[in-house]
Every structure is written in C-alpha cells, then in structure tokens.
Design an enzyme around this catalytic site. Structure first.
Site, PDB file in Angstrom:
ATOM      1  N   ASP A  59       0.798  -4.545 -22.285  1.00 23.35           N
ATOM      2  CA  ASP A  59       1.883  -3.688 -21.808  1.00 23.35           C
ATOM      3  C   ASP A  59       2.466  -2.872 -22.966  1.00 23.35           C
ATOM      4  OD1 ASP A  59       3.687  -2.645 -19.994  1.00 23.35           O
ATOM      5  OD2 ASP A  59       4.396  -4.582 -19.278  1.00 23.35           O
ATOM      6  N   ASP A 119       4.149   0.967 -11.719  1.00 24.33           N
ATOM      7  CA  ASP A 119       5.010  -0.158 -11.336  1.00 24.33           C
ATOM      8  C   ASP A 119       5.458  -0.017  -9.890  1.00 24.33           C
ATOM      9  OD1 ASP A 119       4.951  -1.663 -13.578  1.00 24.33           O
ATOM     10  OD2 ASP A 119       6.914  -1.087 -14.336  1.00 24.33           O
TER      11      ASP A 119
HETATM   12  C1  DGJ Z   1       6.084  -3.465 -16.997  1.00 23.41           C
HETATM   13  C2  DGJ Z   1       4.813  -3.660 -16.230  1.00 23.41           C
HETATM   14  O1  DGJ Z   1       4.374  -2.472 -15.694  1.00 23.41           O
HETATM   15  C3  DGJ Z   1       5.048  -4.709 -15.157  1.00 23.41           C
HETATM   16  O2  DGJ Z   1       3.906  -4.855 -14.370  1.00 23.41           O
HETATM   17  C4  DGJ Z   1       5.431  -5.994 -15.815  1.00 23.41           C
HETATM   18  O3  DGJ Z   1       4.356  -6.484 -16.560  1.00 23.41           O
HETATM   19  C5  DGJ Z   1       6.646  -5.787 -16.688  1.00 23.41           C
HETATM   20  N1  DGJ Z   1       6.489  -4.699 -17.604  1.00 23.41           N
HETATM   21  C6  DGJ Z   1       6.962  -7.032 -17.455  1.00 23.41           C
HETATM   22  O4  DGJ Z   1       7.979  -6.851 -18.341  1.00 23.41           O
END
Ligand code: DGJ
Length: 736
Positions: free
Chosen positions: A477, A546
């Site tokens: 991430d 997301d």
């Molecule tokens: C952002 C990501 O896109 C999510 O899927 C998740 O992993 C969160 N961060 C976790 O902090």
C-alpha cells in the site's frame, strides 16, 4: 573539420573608421555536419507501422504512424512538414522540446543529428536503436523503439549520455514524441481522485497545448492516469475509427503534452515531469527514460485496448495472464478491530465459501505503538502480539491447512509520526529543511532516494516474508502523496529527488523480484493511485479503487479497461450500505461487477444471511468456471456507461471457443421496452455456442440453455436479456 563563415556588415562599414572596421569583422565558427543519404527506418508490427525518416541534414523525423504502407521508401521523396522524432531545445526548433539541456557553460542549445542505427530481433520483438548526437557538445541520445509484433504495441524510450567531463542539466527529458497527421483529434483521458479514480473525459484538441500530468510524487495516478486515447479524426467509437492509445510506464510525476502546432498537426510528448527535476547528468553518466507505450488501431477504442491488454499479459504485467486466486480481505470486514479468533473465523468462512486466499490487511503490527487506528505504527513492522499472540505463522498455517493461500498487507514507504522508526530515523522522512512536515493520514513518506532507506524498505518486505513459511501474497500500500518535497540525503542536489524516489522504488522492487519471484504482489495506493505500467512490471495486480460500490465501479472499471487488462484488476464484493458511497446494491450485482476482474470479497462473512451465503457460494463457484476467459481473453465493450442506461461487455478466449458476457441495467425507467438488445462481438460467426446464464434459477434471456451461432448472437437483435430493474445484472457463459 571546421568551416569559417565570414559575415561582413557592409552597410554599417561606411560609418565605421577603417581601424575599427578591421576589428569588428564578425567571425562565427560553426561545426560542419556532414550530410547523409536520406533513408526511411521502419518500425513495424503486424498491423501498425512507425516510419522514421533520416533527412540529408541528419535530422530524424516522424513520417508516419498508423496503418502500414507496403513500400515505405516512397516517403524518401515526400516533402511534407517534418516533425523531429526527438526535438531538442535549440537550433530552429520552437515547440515543446523532448530534450532541453543546460550545459556547464550556461548554454541551452542542442541539435540532435543521426549517427547510425541498428535493429536487433528476438522472438516477437524487434528493437531499433537510432544513435544521435549533438555535433557541438557531443551529447549522445539513443532513440529506442521496441516493436511487439503480434501485440501491435511499440514501446519507445531514450538513453541520454553525457560523454563530456562536466555535468549537464537535463531540464526536459521526455521518453518519446509521436506526431499525428489529421484535421481533428478527439482526446480521451482518465482523471479522478480517491474513490473515484479513472473517470473518462473527452475533449476535442484545439490549437495550443493540452497537458495531463501529476506532481503528487507517490500517488501519481490519483488525479490523472498517464494514459490516453486519441482519434485521428472527429470521432471514434468502440468498433470504428482510427485511434492511437498511449501509456507511460512511470510511477512518479509525469507530463503528457498534446500540442497542436501551427500546422494543425498533433505532437504528443510523454515522459517524466520536469517539475523541480532538472536532472544533473554527470560527465560520463547516462540517463534512461521510462517507456512510452503506443498502439494504433483502425478498429476504434476496442481494438486499441485489446492490443494493450495482450501486450500487458505477455510483457507488461508481472505474471500477466495467469489466473490469480479469489480471496477474502480483512479490511472492510474488520478494519483495525480483530483478534486471532476474528481472523480464524474469517478464514473458516472463506474456505467454506470456496475462496482461495485470505489476506490480512492493515492493523497486525506495532508492539510499542500498536496499530489500532491509522494514527500510529507505520515503520514498526513487528507483529502485534497482544492482538495475535499466536503469531502470523499460526494464521498462515491455519489458512494453509484449510486449503487457502495466505497474504498480508504492508505499507513500507511510510512512517507514522507516532512510531519507533520516526523516533530513530527522522532524517529518513521526505522533508525540506525548516519547513513543516505536513501529515496526511497521520503519516509521512520515507525518502526512497536514500540507499539506506531502500535497504530498509526491502528489509520490511523480506522480514514480512519470513513471518511465516509460504506467505503467498503481499499487498503493498502507499497512502499519501509527497508534500514539502526534499531529501536530507541529496544535499544540494534536490533536483534529483522526484526521479530518484521512483528509481529507488523500482530498485527495491527488482531486488524483491530476484529473491521472491513467485510471491503475488498487489500494487495498492489508497486504491488506484498507482495504476501504471511502471509499477505493474513488478506487480501481479492492482487494487483498482477503495470504492467497492458496484455502481461506482461501473465507470472506474470501464475506464481502467481502456488501458489495463482484467487479469490485473482486483475487484471486491463488500457490504451494503457501501462504506464509501452509502449505496445499497443487490449482492448479485456486486458479484457480477467483481467477477469482471480478479474477484474477491471484503466484508465480514458472518454478517451475511443464509440466503446471501448461498448466493455467494454459487457466484464464487461459477466464477472459477469462467475466470480463465476473464484473465486471458480479449475484451469487447458492448456499450458505454456514460451514454447508455445498459452497460455490457464481454471477454472472448483467444481461440474463440468460450466467452463470458456481463450485462447491467444502470437506470430503468420504461417497462415497455422489453429486453435490451446487445450486439455481441468477437465470436466466431459460424461456431455454435451454448449460452448459459450464471447464478440464477430462472434466466432473463429467452435463449438460455440453447445453442446459437456466433453470427446470430452478434446480429444485434437476438441477444436481448430482460434487465427490468435498476441494478439488475446478468452473466452469461458461451461455450462452443
Ligand atoms: C488503503 C487501501 O486501499 C485499503 O484497501 C486498505 O488496505 C487500507 N489502505 C488500509 O489502511
């Protein structure tokens, strides 16, 4: 050899006394550039051709890009306006420069001229290297074009070499230029933001320069993706019109300029953004620009996408085209609130539903500062033993014993303000002396231009892999952009920062791939903020957004599919009301949308009703039966969700023996319309296909369960599923 040009200002002479006249003779020495026999260099794929002309004065120009012409040498006598293939600032050039160099003596002029070229062929790829140099300073530039024959993609980049002793400053150093001839150009590009990535924007290009770019440093694709399509003519559709598509393989600041010059032609220039990055190139050093990918199709956007997808599956995506496992991700189901039994419960449910992997997302680490929210702990990558006293290896083997793979989340480029790492290595934070450290999501970015930080970040990945035997998947991430850019490591060479951050990231990724060639890596950046072919060289898939709402995903996945293939597009079924949008959609629609890519789930399975569990089991099972076509097939978009209330697309296997059709009703207003007709595409007209709707007891199409020829299904009248409700959806598998 030097020629001396003597210019006498004769008219002034009379007014100047004899002594002074002698002294003021204007003598200007120029370096002679020997002329050369003109030639045409052809860079060719099966259905496209880029023709580069070498002029007598050694300029290299673009003569043609598009439909192949049988005898390119006819361009030898062509006298049309020439556009240099890699124009440098200086000489008579006054447009957007691909290259702009500032030399040690303060001068800015470069005029690149042909030195020679060579072609090297390997299976399916022909590499043409055109050597050029500036005859005055000796600066060398190699233009490199790699032609992927079957995929109809040309990858273009440059090597810039400074053979001198003194450093030069690269003020602009684009990857490549493409010159398109025509009267009208319709540009499609993809903009957005967090949770609404890849929104489609269309505009006619007028005189002047339109720029798409990013200056976010890390999350480069969050506001604009480094990719586009442009028509050669007023319009293009999914199936018709000449289209050129481009994508830059770079995960940092980029700039793609579309310049309609005074002749009306279009020059497209793509590369690293020069913003705050006048790169110092030491004497004897060289710089390699990232690849700019080009494809051309006479069959509209659909043809251009299929070219890029095939290239991506074969070359552009790590492990591209292979089927990746379905999964349950813990994030939206548990967020930071879990213990061992929450997770083993999720693993049990994932196994029972027929999923193939469990991914432990954020929240598993931090001893001194436990990661119980997004405010702390990034940088402290030891497992949190109060949350999971049994350890990560216990969870991994719990999953493995139940036949599931095991994956885990990291965000290795970041450090929380509250963390042991921030206490011990404040100098590793991206920063500008004396200026505020702006937080975003309560975290800072680590300075990957620093080799020590690169080692540290590699070590995070390496140690995470050692937490349990057989970790199968890492979700990487990256949740914030760069503010107050700067590096304590780079001292007074801050111009190198943005470029060397990305080079540092790639160097870590390369080391990871050398040591862990088999581990699956998801490229995630707050969702789709790092969806580009630079990162995908090292990653098996990207987290598309997301935003898991199926309605939002229609537009996000539609635009993503323009440039990137379904095999890399992670798509999850989540709970309703959706956590990002609040929308409530049927579970069936959520599954049908997620099944268009790499299907996963991201919710607490315990919250599903028995009926929902039964549907989930059914959808996962059916997906596993047709996903080979999603991962490896050709995409045909049947409608455009911006123009139509009905959105449909299909994947067809390369041998055309199997296809999957997806159809959605986005807005239903008229009960009198009957079934909505879709003209299927890409099928073998004479082959007979048995059509089976998935995951329903009673089909929405009259022909379900029967066999029909491809031409019948492609006729536009016959295939008319009845989707009589907003958010109704259907998946059909065609087997022939
Ligand atoms: C952002 C990501 O896109 C999510 O899927 C998740 O992993 C969160 N961060 C976790 O902090």
């Amino acid at each position: 050899m030097k020629r001396i040009t003597i210019l006498l200002a004769a008219l002034l002479a009379a007014a100047v006394p004899t002594e002074a006249r002698k002294a003021k003779k204007f003598v200007h020495e120029t370096v002679e550039i020997p002329s050369v026999e003109p030639q045409v260099i052809a860079v060719e794929t099966e259905n496209t051709q880029l023709l580069l002309g070498v002029l007598g004065n050694r300029q290299v120009v673009i003569r043609h890009y598009g439909q192949p012409v049988a005898n390119p040498s006819q361009f030898l006598e062509f006298n049309g306006v020439a556009a240099e293939a890699y124009p440098a600032a200086g000489g008579t050039f006054m447009g957007e420069p691909a290259l702009h160099v500032k030399y040690a003596d303060g001068t800015h002029n470069t005029e690149l001229r042909y030195v020679g070229h060579k072609v090297e062929s390997a299976s399916g790829v022909a590499k043409t290297t055109i050597q050029m140099k500036d005859y005055v300073t000796g600066l060398q530039v190699n233009l490199i074009y790699e032609a992927y024959r079957k995929e109809n993609v040309i990858s273009a980049h440059t090597e810039i070499l400074n053979p001198g002793k003194k450093a030069v400053g690269l003020e602009n150093y684009a990857s490549a230029l493409m010159r398109l001839e025509g009267d009208d150009f319709l540009l499609t590009h993809f903009h957005g933001g967090w949770a609404y990535e890849m929104q489609t924007s269309r505009e006619m290009l007028d005189f002047g320069t339109k720029v798409i770019e990013s200056r976010r440093g890390t999350q480069a694709t969050q506001t604009e993706n480094p990719s586009f399509m442009v028509s050669l003519g007023k319009e293009f559709s999914e199936t018709s019109g000449a289209v050129v598509a481009g994508a830059l393989a770079w995960s940092g600041n980029f700039r793609i300029a579309f310049e309609r010059d005074e002749t009306g032609r279009l020059n497209i220039l793509g590369g690293i953004s020069p913003f705050a990055s006048a790169y110092p190139l030491a004497g004897g050093a060289s710089f390699e620009t990232p690849a700019m990918l080009w494809t051309y199709s006479a069959e509209g956007a659909g043809g251009a996408s299929r070219n890029l997808h095939r290239w991506a599956r074969n070359y552009g995506i790590y492990g591209g085209g292979a089927v990746n496992p379905t999964l349950l991700n813990s994030w939206e189901g548990a967020y930071f609130t879990f213990n061992t039994s929450t997770l083993t419960g999720m693993i049990d449910d994932a196994a029972a539903m027929g999923l193939e992997m469990f991914v432990l997302d954020d929240g598993w680490f931090g001893e001194k500062y436990p990661r119980n929210s997004d405010r702390t702990s990034l940088g402290d990558w030891e497992p949190n033993t109060s949350k999971i006293p049994e350890g990560i290896d216990y969870l991994a083997s719990y999953a493995h014993e139940r036949g599931l793979k095991f994956g885990i989340w990291i965000e290795p480029e970041m450090v929380s303000g509250v963390s042991v790492l921030a206490e011990t290595h404040p100098e590793w934070v991206v920063q500008s002396p004396g200026r505020q450290l702006y937080e975003a999501r309560w975290q800072w970015v680590l300075d990957l231009s620093n080799p020590d930080v690169q080692d540290f970040v590699f070590g995070i990945f390496d140690r995470t892999m050692q937490l349990a035997p057989g970790i199968d998947y890492i979700k990487w991430d990256c949740n914030r952009p760069i503010y107050s850019f700067g590096s304590t490591y780079l001292g007074n060479e801050q111009d190198r920062f943005y470029v060397e951050y990305v080079q540092g990231l790639y160097s870590v990724m390369r080391r990871i791939r050398e040591k862990y060639p088999k581990v699956l890596v998801q490229c995630c950046s707050s969702g789709g903020a790092r969806v580009d072919y630079g990162a995908m060289k090292y990653c098996n898939e990207f987290w598309t957004s997301d935003n898991t709402d199926a309605i939002s995903r229609v537009r996000i996945q539609y635009a993503t599919s323009m440039i990137y293939p379904a095999c890399a597009m992670a798509s999850h079924v989540s709970a309703v009301p959706n956590h990002q949008s609040g929308n409530i959609t049927p579970l069936k629609m959520r599954f049908d949308m997620a099944a268009a890519g790499r299907l996963g789930m991201e919710l607490q399975p315990k919250n599903l009703t028995p009926e929902e569990r039964a549907l989930a089991d059914r959808c996962i099972k059916s997906y596993r039966g047709f996903r080979d076509v999603v991962f490896g097939g050709d995409l045909y978009r049947l409608t455009d969700p911006y123009d139509s209330d009905y959105y449909a697309f299909m994947y067809v296997s390369e041998d055309k023996s199997k296809a999957v059709v997806f159809a959605f009703c986005l807005r239903y207003q008229n009960r009198a319309t009957g079934g909505h007709p879709f003209a299927l595409q890409g099928l073998d007209p004479s082959r007979s296909y048995k059509v089976t709707e998935q995951n329903v007891d009673s089909s929405c199409w009259w022909g379900n369960g029967k066999s029909f020829t491809g031409d019948f299904l492609m006729s536009g009248s016959a295939f008319n599923p009845v989707l009589h409700q907003t958010n109704a959806s259907a998946i059909f598998v065609l087997e022939g």
